[in-house]
Design a protein around this motif. Sequence first.
Motif, PDB file in Angstrom:
ATOM      1  N   LEU A   1       0.735  -0.998  -0.296  1.00 41.23           N
ATOM      2  CA  LEU A   1       0.271  -0.194   0.178  1.00 41.23           C
ATOM      3  C   LEU A   1       1.170   0.804   0.018  1.00 41.23           C
ATOM      4  CD1 LEU A   1      -2.888   0.987   0.653  1.00 41.23           C
ATOM      5  CD2 LEU A   1      -2.108   0.969   3.337  1.00 41.23           C
ATOM      6  N   THR A   2       0.643   2.244  -1.255  1.00 39.07           N
ATOM      7  CA  THR A   2       0.984   3.910  -0.751  1.00 39.07           C
ATOM      8  C   THR A   2       0.244   4.463  -0.650  1.00 39.07           C
ATOM      9  OG1 THR A   2       2.472   3.282  -2.836  1.00 39.07           O
ATOM     10  CG2 THR A   2       2.116   5.209  -2.511  1.00 39.07           C
ATOM     11  N   THR A   3       0.457   5.478   0.717  1.00 39.77           N
ATOM     12  CA  THR A   3      -0.315   6.062   1.422  1.00 39.77           C
ATOM     13  C   THR A   3       0.132   7.586   1.832  1.00 39.77           C
ATOM     14  OG1 THR A   3      -1.375   6.359   3.607  1.00 39.77           O
ATOM     15  CG2 THR A   3      -0.148   4.574   3.508  1.00 39.77           C
ATOM     16  N   ASN A   4      -0.312   8.677   1.711  1.00 41.82           N
ATOM     17  CA  ASN A   4      -0.213   9.902   2.330  1.00 41.82           C
ATOM     18  C   ASN A   4       0.661  10.164   3.740  1.00 41.82           C
ATOM     19  OD1 ASN A   4      -2.322  10.342   3.660  1.00 41.82           O
ATOM     20  ND2 ASN A   4      -2.936  11.510   1.507  1.00 41.82           N
ATOM     21  N   GLY A   5       0.170   8.598   4.598  1.00 41.91           N
ATOM     22  CA  GLY A   5       0.124   8.492   5.620  1.00 41.91           C
ATOM     23  C   GLY A   5      -0.446   9.182   7.303  1.00 41.91           C
ATOM     24  N   VAL A   6      -1.485  10.017   6.387  1.00 41.98           N
ATOM     25  CA  VAL A   6      -2.904  11.029   7.110  1.00 41.98           C
ATOM     26  C   VAL A   6      -3.887  10.305   8.037  1.00 41.98           C
ATOM     27  CG1 VAL A   6      -4.210  12.735   7.289  1.00 41.98           C
ATOM     28  CG2 VAL A   6      -2.146  12.959   5.325  1.00 41.98           C
ATOM     29  N   ARG A   7      -3.968   9.175   7.599  1.00 41.03           N
ATOM     30  CA  ARG A   7      -5.208   8.733   8.211  1.00 41.03           C
ATOM     31  C   ARG A   7      -4.547   6.742   8.311  1.00 41.03           C
ATOM     32  NH1 ARG A   7     -10.927   8.926   5.671  1.00 41.03           N
ATOM     33  NH2 ARG A   7     -11.615  11.328   5.729  1.00 41.03           N
ATOM     34  N   LEU A   8      -3.548   7.038   8.868  1.00 40.53           N
ATOM     35  CA  LEU A   8      -2.569   5.613   9.041  1.00 40.53           C
ATOM     36  C   LEU A   8      -2.979   5.240  10.633  1.00 40.53           C
ATOM     37  CD1 LEU A   8      -1.380   3.337   7.160  1.00 40.53           C
ATOM     38  CD2 LEU A   8       0.733   4.709   8.100  1.00 40.53           C
ATOM     39  N   ALA A   9      -2.994   5.811  11.518  1.00 44.15           N
ATOM     40  CA  ALA A   9      -2.468   5.828  12.652  1.00 44.15           C
ATOM     41  C   ALA A   9      -4.028   4.749  13.082  1.00 44.15           C
ATOM     42  CB  ALA A   9      -2.391   7.076  13.072  1.00 44.15           C
ATOM     43  N   ASP A  10      -5.323   4.890  12.185  1.00 44.56           N
ATOM     44  CA  ASP A  10      -6.209   4.663  12.923  1.00 44.56           C
ATOM     45  C   ASP A  10      -6.656   2.864  12.102  1.00 44.56           C
ATOM     46  OD1 ASP A  10      -6.976   6.166  14.261  1.00 44.56           O
ATOM     47  OD2 ASP A  10      -8.490   7.869  12.651  1.00 44.56           O
TER      48      ASP A  10
ATOM     49  N   LEU B   1       1.502  17.323   9.312  1.00 46.08           N
ATOM     50  CA  LEU B   1       3.154  15.978   9.706  1.00 46.08           C
ATOM     51  C   LEU B   1       2.231  15.605  10.257  1.00 46.08           C
ATOM     52  CD1 LEU B   1       5.347  15.478   8.509  1.00 46.08           C
ATOM     53  CD2 LEU B   1       6.285  17.806  10.049  1.00 46.08           C
ATOM     54  N   PRO B   2       1.705  16.127  11.629  1.00 41.39           N
ATOM     55  CA  PRO B   2       1.606  14.995  13.127  1.00 41.39           C
ATOM     56  C   PRO B   2       1.282  13.968  12.733  1.00 41.39           C
ATOM     57  CG  PRO B   2       1.636  17.467  13.673  1.00 41.39           C
ATOM     58  CD  PRO B   2       1.272  17.113  12.342  1.00 41.39           C
ATOM     59  N   GLN B   3       0.034  14.178  11.971  1.00 42.06           N
ATOM     60  CA  GLN B   3      -0.203  12.950  11.497  1.00 42.06           C
ATOM     61  C   GLN B   3       0.270  11.763  11.118  1.00 42.06           C
ATOM     62  OE1 GLN B   3      -1.867  16.037  11.701  1.00 42.06           O
ATOM     63  NE2 GLN B   3      -4.146  15.755  10.883  1.00 42.06           N
ATOM     64  N   VAL B   4       1.191  12.325  10.201  1.00 41.93           N
ATOM     65  CA  VAL B   4       1.598  11.410   8.892  1.00 41.93           C
ATOM     66  C   VAL B   4       2.378  10.337  10.197  1.00 41.93           C
ATOM     67  CG1 VAL B   4       3.294  11.353   7.200  1.00 41.93           C
ATOM     68  CG2 VAL B   4       1.496  12.892   6.819  1.00 41.93           C
TER      69      VAL B   4
ATOM     70  N   ALA C   1       2.218  10.364  13.542  1.00 41.98           N
ATOM     71  CA  ALA C   1       1.633   8.619  14.007  1.00 41.98           C
ATOM     72  C   ALA C   1       1.842   7.822  13.379  1.00 41.98           C
ATOM     73  CB  ALA C   1       0.280  10.235  14.490  1.00 41.98           C
ATOM     74  N   GLY C   2       1.222   8.213  12.015  1.00 40.09           N
ATOM     75  CA  GLY C   2       1.062   6.810  11.519  1.00 40.09           C
ATOM     76  C   GLY C   2       2.071   6.063  10.877  1.00 40.09           C
ATOM     77  N   ILE C   3       3.294   6.901  10.529  1.00 41.65           N
ATOM     78  CA  ILE C   3       4.315   5.710  10.494  1.00 41.65           C
ATOM     79  C   ILE C   3       5.275   5.310  12.357  1.00 41.65           C
ATOM     80  CG2 ILE C   3       6.880   6.394  10.256  1.00 41.65           C
ATOM     81  CD1 ILE C   3       6.179   8.420   8.655  1.00 41.65           C
ATOM     82  N   ASP C   4       4.309   5.882  12.997  1.00 45.06           N
ATOM     83  CA  ASP C   4       4.802   5.035  14.386  1.00 45.06           C
ATOM     84  C   ASP C   4       3.441   4.097  14.381  1.00 45.06           C
ATOM     85  OD1 ASP C   4       6.224   5.158  16.766  1.00 45.06           O
ATOM     86  OD2 ASP C   4       4.196   5.795  17.680  1.00 45.06           O
ATOM     87  N   ALA C   5       2.428   4.301  13.778  1.00 46.38           N
ATOM     88  CA  ALA C   5       1.453   3.285  14.742  1.00 46.38           C
ATOM     89  C   ALA C   5       2.210   1.944  13.481  1.00 46.38           C
ATOM     90  CB  ALA C   5      -0.035   3.814  14.117  1.00 46.38           C
ATOM     91  N   VAL C   6       2.699   2.279  11.866  1.00 48.54           N
ATOM     92  CA  VAL C   6       3.693   1.319  11.354  1.00 48.54           C
ATOM     93  C   VAL C   6       3.967   0.299  12.090  1.00 48.54           C
ATOM     94  CG1 VAL C   6       4.292   0.291   8.856  1.00 48.54           C
ATOM     95  CG2 VAL C   6       2.099   2.338   8.958  1.00 48.54           C
ATOM     96  N   ARG C   7       5.279   0.942  12.747  1.00 46.42           N
ATOM     97  CA  ARG C   7       6.074  -0.443  12.955  1.00 46.42           C
ATOM     98  C   ARG C   7       5.459  -0.778  14.400  1.00 46.42           C
ATOM     99  NH1 ARG C   7       9.580   4.334  15.352  1.00 46.42           N
ATOM    100  NH2 ARG C   7      11.327   2.532  15.689  1.00 46.42           N
ATOM    101  N   ARG C   8       4.528   0.099  15.284  1.00 46.92           N
ATOM    102  CA  ARG C   8       3.743  -0.339  16.875  1.00 46.92           C
ATOM    103  C   ARG C   8       3.325  -1.607  16.067  1.00 46.92           C
ATOM    104  NH1 ARG C   8       0.009   1.929  18.380  1.00 46.92           N
ATOM    105  NH2 ARG C   8       0.564   4.011  17.516  1.00 46.92           N
TER     106      ARG C   8
END
Length: 340
Positions: A95-104, A138-141, A143-150
């Motif tokens: 998946l390629t995403t801009n990350g804005v909604r990724l945390a959820d 940017l904070p949402q993105v 947070a999304g990157i962090d969630a992907v790792r978690r």
Amino acid sequence: MSVVDTQGRPLRSLRVSVTDRCNLRCHYCMPEDEYLWLQRDDLLSFEEIGRLVDLCGEVGVDRVRLTGGEPLLRRSLPGLVAQLASRPWLRDLALTTNGVRLADAAADLKRAGLARVTVSLDTLRRDRFQRLARVDALPQVLAGIDAVRRVGFAHLKLDAVVTHGDNDDELVDLLEFARSVDAELRYIEYMDVGGATRWRPEAVVSAQEILARLTDRYGAIQPIEEPSSAPATRYRLPDGLTFGIIASTTRPFCRTCDRARLTADGVLLLCLYAQHGTDLRRPLRAGASHETMLNLIRAVWKGRADRGAEERRDMHQRGAYIPLSILKKDAHLEMHTRGG
Ligand code: SF4
């Protein structure tokens, strides 16, 4: 049975756009104020996407990447992921995403069977992000990157489109950020594709320049020799950190291109620069048989001669690819419709 095109290239990789909508307005992709959107009724259902992916699988596809627009704007995307992940013949689902909604979404995507995530990240500066993407996100993105790792995704990639005067002073910062989150960064040259209405050659930060600047900072950089049709050429710093460069503008890789694109309304495109595609939705909805659809896709790929980026490179004078007046009449010409 797999087929090859007129240049001997097989079809292996399918980029599936699930929506043309995006919640950012990045300057290299959607710089305009208004856009023509695909008709909602025309969007493929998940079942239709599944059928077309299966047909492409019979012609040779074994890698699928979900894109947009921004794919996480499509409701219930993990449902599609789960459906596709159940295909045993599919070697890679990304998946390629801009990350804005990724945390959820990260945990649901992982549970559904998604293998890999690529997040676009052009800057680490919040004010700059807001200027370049026209949204303060940017904070949402991050947070999304962090969630992907978690949630345990391996092989996280970060994609950065680098342009002169916008973010070319962040080459090192982005690379060090990637190191800190255990991701592989890929620098992307600014491309003159449809939608890039502000493209000009002076804005492109070439692979050569990126390598020169990183060499000044880190010392001798080694290219990694690997047999691959992936768009990025990978490199290794003296300290072992790896990264990639997608040099589509100055060093196109059409010769090995095994990618097709499916728009959210079912148009099959053979190249990022293709001005026309093949509508698969109409015959699918009209009840065409499996064999008819298969023959259609086979015939289209067999006739493929596209090598758009090489042709653009060889032009003497280069500016925006498609005039704005034409782009405004056909949503299919836009990069955000064809999955970047
Ligand atoms: S420009 Fe077209 S043919 Fe060349 S690499 Fe890109 S998609 Fe493939």
